[in-house]
Design an enzyme around this catalytic site. Sequence first.
Site, PDB file in Angstrom:
ATOM      1  N   HIS A 113      -9.735  13.208   5.300  1.00  0.00           N
ATOM      2  CA  HIS A 113     -10.659  12.450   5.438  1.00  0.00           C
ATOM      3  C   HIS A 113     -12.029  12.852   6.183  1.00  0.00           C
ATOM      4  O   HIS A 113     -11.807  13.732   6.894  1.00  0.00           O
ATOM      5  CB  HIS A 113     -10.106  11.354   6.131  1.00  0.00           C
ATOM      6  CG  HIS A 113      -9.683  11.430   7.353  1.00  0.00           C
ATOM      7  ND1 HIS A 113     -10.329  11.203   8.495  1.00  0.00           N
ATOM      8  CD2 HIS A 113      -8.266  11.671   7.828  1.00  0.00           C
ATOM      9  CE1 HIS A 113      -9.740  11.385   9.748  1.00  0.00           C
ATOM     10  NE2 HIS A 113      -8.241  11.588   9.207  1.00  0.00           N
ATOM     11  N   ASP A 115     -14.188  10.796   7.686  1.00  0.00           N
ATOM     12  CA  ASP A 115     -14.588  10.007   8.782  1.00  0.00           C
ATOM     13  C   ASP A 115     -13.842  10.421  10.089  1.00  0.00           C
ATOM     14  O   ASP A 115     -12.872  11.088  10.066  1.00  0.00           O
ATOM     15  CB  ASP A 115     -14.215   8.429   8.546  1.00  0.00           C
ATOM     16  CG  ASP A 115     -12.776   8.166   8.189  1.00  0.00           C
ATOM     17  OD1 ASP A 115     -12.098   8.955   7.491  1.00  0.00           O
ATOM     18  OD2 ASP A 115     -12.236   7.313   8.746  1.00  0.00           O
ATOM     19  N   ASP A 146      -8.997  16.656  13.607  1.00  0.00           N
ATOM     20  CA  ASP A 146      -8.824  15.401  12.701  1.00  0.00           C
ATOM     21  C   ASP A 146      -9.996  14.768  12.087  1.00  0.00           C
ATOM     22  O   ASP A 146     -10.878  14.042  12.867  1.00  0.00           O
ATOM     23  CB  ASP A 146      -7.981  14.237  13.658  1.00  0.00           C
ATOM     24  CG  ASP A 146      -7.576  12.943  12.900  1.00  0.00           C
ATOM     25  OD1 ASP A 146      -7.694  13.021  11.691  1.00  0.00           O
ATOM     26  OD2 ASP A 146      -7.364  12.027  13.575  1.00  0.00           O
ATOM     27  N   GLU A 180     -10.717   6.484   6.339  1.00  0.00           N
ATOM     28  CA  GLU A 180      -8.942   6.585   6.725  1.00  0.00           C
ATOM     29  C   GLU A 180      -8.792   6.013   8.076  1.00  0.00           C
ATOM     30  O   GLU A 180      -7.693   5.499   8.239  1.00  0.00           O
ATOM     31  CB  GLU A 180      -8.621   8.224   6.750  1.00  0.00           C
ATOM     32  CG  GLU A 180      -7.169   8.226   6.771  1.00  0.00           C
ATOM     33  CD  GLU A 180      -6.664   8.375   8.083  1.00  0.00           C
ATOM     34  OE1 GLU A 180      -5.436   8.375   8.171  1.00  0.00           O
ATOM     35  OE2 GLU A 180      -7.363   8.494   9.279  1.00  0.00           O
ATOM     36  N   GLU A 181      -9.566   6.295   8.966  1.00  0.00           N
ATOM     37  CA  GLU A 181      -9.368   5.493  10.264  1.00  0.00           C
ATOM     38  C   GLU A 181      -9.576   4.145  10.577  1.00  0.00           C
ATOM     39  O   GLU A 181      -9.021   3.522  11.398  1.00  0.00           O
ATOM     40  CB  GLU A 181     -10.282   6.288  11.435  1.00  0.00           C
ATOM     41  CG  GLU A 181     -10.085   7.908  11.190  1.00  0.00           C
ATOM     42  CD  GLU A 181      -8.993   8.295  12.124  1.00  0.00           C
ATOM     43  OE1 GLU A 181      -7.934   7.612  12.504  1.00  0.00           O
ATOM     44  OE2 GLU A 181      -8.593   9.726  11.958  1.00  0.00           O
ATOM     45  N   HIS A 451      -8.168  11.710  18.770  1.00  0.00           N
ATOM     46  CA  HIS A 451      -8.597  10.607  19.100  1.00  0.00           C
ATOM     47  C   HIS A 451      -8.695  10.467  20.264  1.00  0.00           C
ATOM     48  O   HIS A 451      -9.210   9.269  20.856  1.00  0.00           O
ATOM     49  CB  HIS A 451      -7.459   9.503  18.570  1.00  0.00           C
ATOM     50  CG  HIS A 451      -7.417   9.230  17.135  1.00  0.00           C
ATOM     51  ND1 HIS A 451      -7.070   8.187  16.544  1.00  0.00           N
ATOM     52  CD2 HIS A 451      -7.377  10.144  16.155  1.00  0.00           C
ATOM     53  CE1 HIS A 451      -7.052   8.477  15.333  1.00  0.00           C
ATOM     54  NE2 HIS A 451      -7.326   9.455  15.064  1.00  0.00           N
TER      55      HIS A 451
END
Length: 479
Positions: A113, A115, A146, A180-181, A451
């Site tokens: 992903h 994003d 990520d 995705e997030e 994150h």
Amino acid sequence: MKRALKIVGAALLLVAAVLLVRAVTAESRQRSASAAAPLEGFDLDAALERLAAAIRLRTVADAGGGLFDELYILAADGLPPLARLQRRDFPLGVMFTWKGTDPTLEPLLLLAHADVVPVDRPEAWTHPPFGGRRVEGFLWGRGALDDKASLMAQLEAAAWLIGQGFQPKRTVLFAFGHDEETTGKGAAAIADHLEAEGVRAHLVLDEGGMVTQGVIPGIERPVAIVGVAEKDAFSVRLTAEDVGGHASMPPPHTAAGRVGRAVALLEANPWPLEFTPAAEAFMDWLAPEMPFGQRLALRNRWLLGGAVKALYAGKPRTAAQVRTTTAVTMLSGGPQANVLPQRATAVVNYRVLPGTSRDAVLERTRQIVKDPRVQVEALPSIPPRRDVMTDPDGPGFRAVQAAIAGVFPDAVVVPYLVVGITDARHYTGLSDHVLRFAPGFLGPGDTDRIHGTDERIREADYGRMVQFYAHLIRSVQPE
Ligand SMILES: [Zn+2]
């Protein structure tokens, strides 16, 4: 009496013998594999500059399509061989097709992903989160692990292979979501499109596990954890309504009080502990690689399962593996201190073990709350296509295991349950072999960077990511 003691003694001896034998006979499930070819002529420095440029694009969920487009433009500009791939745009995602010479073969589907999650406290970072700085052998920034590294490494691998004159027989699809997030609609739309075209995938590989070291206690070697299943995630809203009025003449329970009581009950009644098939597989594969004590416990869950579960339950990170988790995340009540609320709400975020349905979660919530004046409803979110585990003894897992062994020969490979959610859940209708593993490296403390603050990738590790994808693309081709 004596006789009874003798029988008990014999029984105990027998149990001890069974425990020991099971511990000693644990057979390793690791397989040796041929080493991945070195990336001849690959310019890691230039590749890292491209990844750094990708990180500088602030592709948080509401960034708008233009910024995502810039990401693909910078990849295409830096990697001319990618002109060989066909690009198809979706409202919240992009798919590239690298056509194989044999259209009868099921494609390999690689996911990532584009994003990233937003940054809470940029001032806490050692280097600016969207600076794409390369310092001390690391590339720093949001998305470094990520998941921009996976996305860019997949494209780097394709470009390098094309440059080597490689032409796949089996088509390779690259599907990149842009949300995705947040909602996962991009991946859902691409999966819908592929399903409508009747595509069956040979193997679907998304992010999820990584190569870890010092993360799983008791084992010093690196452990590559490969997601064979994932939890579902959805939220439930509790709402209480009342007539309101002046706070000087309150009823025994206000709307806020009712919701507060419901929330307290939900926290006081956690879901039972349970070993799902994915958790069982994790322990079965890990046990033979562990020191004797842990091996004894993991191999004898028929007797010691309760103790193992209790160990899991001790910490939030491990407890998430063995139960549906309940997290009260949002609360709201009246508008002012002296006003009785006309409406109060709470949101509970559930992470649901495979094998448990959303309906069952709602039902249990109502049973625990047991208050007809508190309304319980699910908030909308896209459910997984299928609730299935990929067989760790099947050909898909074997292919990924062999590719890992080719690039990370010291690593133990184990299947596991992903407790977060990934875009892979939308693709489970396309293949029986859906796996969640990105070939990045996580040392102690690194999990908090994802994150969190100071997300970064070691520069040498990025080279291995590219090598892994190139190796996998080549190794899933028929002879
Ligand atoms: Zn991710």
